[in-house]
Design an enzyme around this catalytic site. Structure first.
Site, PDB file in Angstrom:
ATOM      1  N   GLU A  25       0.801  -1.364  -0.072  1.00 59.39           N
ATOM      2  CA  GLU A  25      -0.032   0.019   0.047  1.00 59.39           C
ATOM      3  C   GLU A  25       0.771   1.203   0.118  1.00 59.39           C
ATOM      4  O   GLU A  25       1.988   1.322   0.389  1.00 59.39           O
ATOM      5  CB  GLU A  25      -0.938   0.046   1.144  1.00 59.39           C
ATOM      6  CG  GLU A  25      -0.370   0.191   2.519  1.00 59.39           C
ATOM      7  CD  GLU A  25      -1.246   0.568   3.546  1.00 59.39           C
ATOM      8  OE1 GLU A  25      -1.647   1.966   3.693  1.00 59.39           O
ATOM      9  OE2 GLU A  25      -1.407  -0.266   4.545  1.00 59.39           O
ATOM     10  N   ASP A 143     -12.360  -1.121   4.954  1.00 56.79           N
ATOM     11  CA  ASP A 143     -11.475  -2.300   4.725  1.00 56.79           C
ATOM     12  C   ASP A 143     -12.023  -3.433   4.921  1.00 56.79           C
ATOM     13  O   ASP A 143     -11.790  -4.597   4.391  1.00 56.79           O
ATOM     14  CB  ASP A 143      -9.959  -2.440   5.736  1.00 56.79           C
ATOM     15  CG  ASP A 143      -9.147  -1.005   5.474  1.00 56.79           C
ATOM     16  OD1 ASP A 143      -9.216  -0.356   4.489  1.00 56.79           O
ATOM     17  OD2 ASP A 143      -8.418  -0.918   6.140  1.00 56.79           O
ATOM     18  N   LYS A 160      -5.113  -2.393  13.587  1.00 58.15           N
ATOM     19  CA  LYS A 160      -4.362  -1.377  14.409  1.00 58.15           C
ATOM     20  C   LYS A 160      -4.800  -0.939  15.745  1.00 58.15           C
ATOM     21  O   LYS A 160      -6.073  -1.220  16.119  1.00 58.15           O
ATOM     22  CB  LYS A 160      -4.774   0.220  13.719  1.00 58.15           C
ATOM     23  CG  LYS A 160      -4.054   0.196  12.183  1.00 58.15           C
ATOM     24  CD  LYS A 160      -4.231   1.779  11.833  1.00 58.15           C
ATOM     25  CE  LYS A 160      -3.483   1.581  10.240  1.00 58.15           C
ATOM     26  NZ  LYS A 160      -4.165   0.929   9.313  1.00 58.15           N
TER      27      LYS A 160
END
Length: 304
Positions: A25, A143, A160
């Site tokens: 990414e 996502d 995360k």
């Protein structure tokens, strides 16, 4: 190859010959780290993939095309643009492609570019997920839906740590996304190797991962697979200390009324400041580790 895609000659040749390619990414370059660490990390990730026997394909939007692979000039352009680059998820791609300019792809947008190009394995740091307090804010990363619909294996160190991990895993289960642990029975918590939350299945080698990917997609079960790869033990940060730092960063974001796509870059920068740079060092270590594992999976998947 889709007309909106612009692969480098090396990647076009590799894909035509069914050689292993790993997508990377670009928001980690523009929004995830400061300059020049972002550029150094981008180069290091590509080197990790090559050293492990695959070809790196960093994905970004430049001048109206989805670039599949970036030369050093393009990497420098993206790294120096920083937050001036448009942060692109699924909803943003058409606007960025029509308008030109420079855009960095999130997990969701990178998956889309990878799938269009025919790349099946993608390495990132951590996926987005359900944000803390989502029961009132409804802040859930795109996502998760992308993982449900786009057939790419995403290698990450979990979600995360700023997120609500139990709720994130619940959404992935509802969406039918297999969550595999690479050498672990627990879902890693990004900076920490353990979260206390189980994965769906443990894989101890890349061949097993590749077999599961083939079985899923041969069944016609569209959608991604999440391969959760814990941060190396030597780079792990204390879980309690990081939870305290995350709470401070969240409080700072709330006080400044930062929301939506701006919150994750803000929180990562706040964590770097609160931890004296240790979170950034750990972030670099875990994403390099993910790149190595992803290259191994891509090679196993490409094997006859």
């Amino acid at each position: 190859m889709h007309p909106i895609l612009l692969p480098t000659p090396e990647i076009a040749d590799a894909l035509a010959a069914s050689r292993p390619v790993v997508a990377l990414e670009s928001t980690v370059i523009s929004h995830g780290m400061p300059y020049p660490q972002n550029l150094e990390t981008a180069r290091a990730l590509e080197a990790e993939v090559r050293a492990a026997g695959a070809i790196p394909a960093t994905i970004a939007v430049l001048d109206g095309r989805i670039r599949i692979g970036l030369d050093d000039e393009a990497l420098e352009r993206l790294a120096t643009a920083g937050h001036k680059a448009r942060k692109l998820s699924r909803r943003d791609l058409p606007i960025a492609l029509a308008g030109g300019g420079i855009g960095a792809t999130t997990v969701a947008a990178t998956m889309i570019g990878a799938r269009l190009a025919g790349i099946s394995v993608f390495a990132t740091g951590g996926i987005g997920g359900v944000h803390r307090g989502a029961e009132t804010s409804f802040d859930i990363s795109a996502d998760l839906d992308e993982l449900a619909r786009t057939s790419v294996c995403v290698v990450c160190a979990g979600a995360k740590s700023i997120l609500d991990l139990p709720k994130t895993l619940e959404v992935l289960e509802t969406r039918g996304v297999p969550v595999l642990g690479f050498g672990t029975d627990e879902f890693p918590a990004f900076y920490s190797r353990r979260s206390g939350l189980p994965v769906d299945h443990r894989c101890d080698n890349v061949t097993e991962v590749a077999d599961i990917l083939r079985a899923k997609w041969q069944l016609g079960l569209e959608g991604g697979v999440l391969l959760a790869n814990p941060i190396p033990p030597a780079d792990e940060l204390d879980a309690d200390a990081m939870e305290t730092a995350v709470s401070q960063a969240l409080a700072d974001a709330e006080a400044k009324q930062i929301k939506g796509k701006d919150i994750t870059p803000h929180l990562l920068a706040a964590l770097e400041r609160i931890t004296g740079g240790r979170s950034l060092t750990a972030n670099i270590a875990l994403i390099r580790n993910n790149a190595r594992v992803a290259a191994g999976v891509a090679a196993a998947l490409a094997a006859p």
